[in-house]
Scaffold this motif. Structure first.
Motif, PDB file in Angstrom:
ATOM      1  N   TYR A 281     -10.152  -9.340  -9.542  1.00  0.00           N
ATOM      2  CA  TYR A 281      -8.825  -9.219  -9.748  1.00  0.00           C
ATOM      3  C   TYR A 281      -8.230 -10.071  -8.696  1.00  0.00           C
ATOM      4  O   TYR A 281      -7.170 -10.973  -8.846  1.00  0.00           O
ATOM      5  CB  TYR A 281      -8.280  -8.157  -9.982  1.00  0.00           C
ATOM      6  CG  TYR A 281      -8.871  -7.368 -10.953  1.00  0.00           C
ATOM      7  CD1 TYR A 281      -9.128  -7.992 -12.305  1.00  0.00           C
ATOM      8  CD2 TYR A 281      -8.987  -5.822 -10.993  1.00  0.00           C
ATOM      9  CE1 TYR A 281      -9.760  -7.044 -13.362  1.00  0.00           C
ATOM     10  CE2 TYR A 281      -9.419  -4.941 -12.187  1.00  0.00           C
ATOM     11  CZ  TYR A 281      -9.780  -5.770 -13.207  1.00  0.00           C
ATOM     12  OH  TYR A 281     -10.279  -5.020 -14.178  1.00  0.00           O
ATOM     13  N   GLY A 282      -8.552  -9.618  -7.240  1.00  0.00           N
ATOM     14  CA  GLY A 282      -7.830 -10.361  -6.219  1.00  0.00           C
ATOM     15  C   GLY A 282      -8.206 -11.902  -6.462  1.00  0.00           C
ATOM     16  O   GLY A 282      -7.315 -12.561  -5.973  1.00  0.00           O
TER      17      GLY A 282
ATOM     18  N   LYS B  53     -14.068  -4.088  -8.914  1.00  0.00           N
ATOM     19  CA  LYS B  53     -13.485  -4.840  -9.919  1.00  0.00           C
ATOM     20  C   LYS B  53     -12.192  -5.703  -9.251  1.00  0.00           C
ATOM     21  O   LYS B  53     -11.823  -6.717  -9.571  1.00  0.00           O
ATOM     22  CB  LYS B  53     -12.929  -4.340 -10.899  1.00  0.00           C
ATOM     23  CG  LYS B  53     -14.225  -3.604 -11.990  1.00  0.00           C
ATOM     24  CD  LYS B  53     -13.921  -3.053 -13.169  1.00  0.00           C
ATOM     25  CE  LYS B  53     -14.898  -2.599 -14.007  1.00  0.00           C
ATOM     26  NZ  LYS B  53     -14.262  -1.793 -15.211  1.00  0.00           N
ATOM     27  N   GLY B  54     -11.497  -4.944  -8.191  1.00  0.00           N
ATOM     28  CA  GLY B  54     -10.599  -5.632  -7.586  1.00  0.00           C
ATOM     29  C   GLY B  54     -10.871  -6.853  -6.892  1.00  0.00           C
ATOM     30  O   GLY B  54      -9.952  -7.758  -6.663  1.00  0.00           O
TER      31      GLY B  54
ATOM     32  N   MET C 277      -6.331  -5.406  -3.667  1.00  0.00           N
ATOM     33  CA  MET C 277      -6.696  -5.443  -4.989  1.00  0.00           C
ATOM     34  C   MET C 277      -8.051  -4.271  -4.895  1.00  0.00           C
ATOM     35  O   MET C 277      -8.303  -3.638  -5.872  1.00  0.00           O
ATOM     36  CB  MET C 277      -7.349  -6.675  -5.898  1.00  0.00           C
ATOM     37  CG  MET C 277      -5.615  -7.576  -5.822  1.00  0.00           C
ATOM     38  SD  MET C 277      -4.402  -6.716  -6.853  1.00  0.00           S
ATOM     39  CE  MET C 277      -5.175  -6.582  -8.342  1.00  0.00           C
ATOM     40  N   ILE C 278      -8.947  -4.718  -4.053  1.00  0.00           N
ATOM     41  CA  ILE C 278     -10.160  -3.953  -3.848  1.00  0.00           C
ATOM     42  C   ILE C 278      -9.626  -2.451  -3.656  1.00  0.00           C
ATOM     43  O   ILE C 278     -10.323  -1.475  -3.994  1.00  0.00           O
ATOM     44  CB  ILE C 278     -10.983  -4.534  -2.792  1.00  0.00           C
ATOM     45  CG1 ILE C 278     -11.790  -5.829  -2.991  1.00  0.00           C
ATOM     46  CG2 ILE C 278     -12.348  -3.509  -2.240  1.00  0.00           C
ATOM     47  CD1 ILE C 278     -12.351  -6.469  -1.975  1.00  0.00           C
ATOM     48  N   LYS C 279      -8.633  -2.362  -2.776  1.00  0.00           N
ATOM     49  CA  LYS C 279      -8.383  -0.799  -2.428  1.00  0.00           C
ATOM     50  C   LYS C 279      -7.780  -0.146  -3.515  1.00  0.00           C
ATOM     51  O   LYS C 279      -8.010   1.115  -3.892  1.00  0.00           O
ATOM     52  CB  LYS C 279      -7.459  -0.906  -1.323  1.00  0.00           C
ATOM     53  CG  LYS C 279      -6.983   0.476  -0.991  1.00  0.00           C
ATOM     54  CD  LYS C 279      -6.062   0.409   0.456  1.00  0.00           C
ATOM     55  CE  LYS C 279      -5.669   2.014   0.638  1.00  0.00           C
ATOM     56  NZ  LYS C 279      -4.684   1.965   1.856  1.00  0.00           N
ATOM     57  N   ARG C 280      -7.073  -1.015  -4.419  1.00  0.00           N
ATOM     58  CA  ARG C 280      -6.411  -0.386  -5.695  1.00  0.00           C
ATOM     59  C   ARG C 280      -7.461  -0.152  -6.855  1.00  0.00           C
ATOM     60  O   ARG C 280      -7.199   0.742  -7.647  1.00  0.00           O
ATOM     61  CB  ARG C 280      -5.370  -1.151  -6.040  1.00  0.00           C
ATOM     62  CG  ARG C 280      -3.965  -1.032  -5.181  1.00  0.00           C
ATOM     63  CD  ARG C 280      -3.567   0.231  -5.454  1.00  0.00           C
ATOM     64  NE  ARG C 280      -2.473   0.729  -4.580  1.00  0.00           N
ATOM     65  CZ  ARG C 280      -1.259   0.836  -4.590  1.00  0.00           C
ATOM     66  NH1 ARG C 280      -0.883   1.020  -5.801  1.00  0.00           N
ATOM     67  NH2 ARG C 280      -0.310   1.095  -3.632  1.00  0.00           N
ATOM     68  N   CYS C 281      -8.300  -1.270  -6.978  1.00  0.00           N
ATOM     69  CA  CYS C 281      -9.001  -1.341  -8.366  1.00  0.00           C
ATOM     70  C   CYS C 281     -10.489  -1.181  -7.905  1.00  0.00           C
ATOM     71  O   CYS C 281     -11.496  -1.313  -8.948  1.00  0.00           O
ATOM     72  CB  CYS C 281      -8.896  -2.630  -9.103  1.00  0.00           C
ATOM     73  SG  CYS C 281      -6.933  -2.850  -9.308  1.00  0.00           S
TER      74      CYS C 281
ATOM     75  N   ASN D  60       0.867  -1.291   0.000  1.00  0.00           N
ATOM     76  CA  ASN D  60      -0.079   0.150  -0.020  1.00  0.00           C
ATOM     77  C   ASN D  60       1.027   1.169   0.005  1.00  0.00           C
ATOM     78  O   ASN D  60       0.304   2.401  -0.441  1.00  0.00           O
ATOM     79  CB  ASN D  60      -0.937  -0.129   1.115  1.00  0.00           C
ATOM     80  CG  ASN D  60      -2.136  -0.807   1.059  1.00  0.00           C
ATOM     81  OD1 ASN D  60      -2.758  -0.749  -0.147  1.00  0.00           O
ATOM     82  ND2 ASN D  60      -2.447  -1.946   1.737  1.00  0.00           N
TER      83      ASN D  60
END
Length: 192
Positions: A182-183, A178-179, A171-175, A132
């Protein structure tokens, strides 16, 4: 004991209690400890229950440490100190794994200076934190070394499970939403 004593001498309990009540994570640690204690009422193995309760006493340090660190500068120093200590532990773990360093009989089977279960969970959270705050290539190298350590040197399922959950959160925090997809895909690839 010294931390509790100094915290008690410092006083200002009304402010400390309000700060604790406002933080749900700190309340969760306190609740978990009290669930351990209440669980003693229906245990069939009181000796083991008391052992588990004694292991959980560190949970009560959470509100003390949380209220003792009062400003941002202290928080940053505490986080950097924790990460620095963990980096030293990872380095020592590699030295133990490759038999360059010998510490005691325990380290020959676990390759860590502390209990491997705790160590692997700390390692997972540190990887999450470093991901992060990713700014430099050296951080990426640290994450890679820590991940290899978690999966190939330490064999703690709890730490590995924490890693997978934190990867999905990352991945949720970044995207965004949709993360999550992806995660989950990333976790499936890693598991494969």
């Amino acid at each position: 004991a010294l931390i509790f004593l100094l915290w008690f001498i410092e006083g200002n309990f009304k402010s400390k209690i309000n700060k604790i009540i406002e933080n749900k994570a700190v309340l969760a640690f306190i609740l978990l400890f009290f669930l351990y204690a209440v669980g003693l009422l229906w245990t069939t193995d009181l000796q083991n229950g008391l052992y588990i309760l004694s292991k959980g006493h560190y949970l009560l340090l959470t509100p003390v440490i949380y209220t003792a660190i009062s400003n941002e500068k202290e928080k940053v120093v505490a986080i950097k100190s924790f990460i620095g200590g963990l980096i030293c532990s990872v380095f020592a773990s590699y030295l133990l794994y490759f038999n360059i360093l010998k510490f005691n009989a325990l380290t020959s089977s676990t390759h860590t200076l502390v209990h491997y279960g705790y160590y692997s969970i700390y390692l997972s959270f540190t990887i999450f934190y470093l991901l992060n705050s990713f700014k430099k290539m050296t951080v990426l190298l640290l994450v890679i070394f820590m991940t290899i350590n978690l999966f190939f040197i330490q064999y703690s399922r709890a730490g590995q499970l924490a890693f997978f959950v934190l990867i999905i959160l990352f991945m949720i925090k970044r995207c965004g939403i949709k993360g999550m997809l992806y995660g989950i895909i990333l976790v499936c690839l890693l598991l494969t």
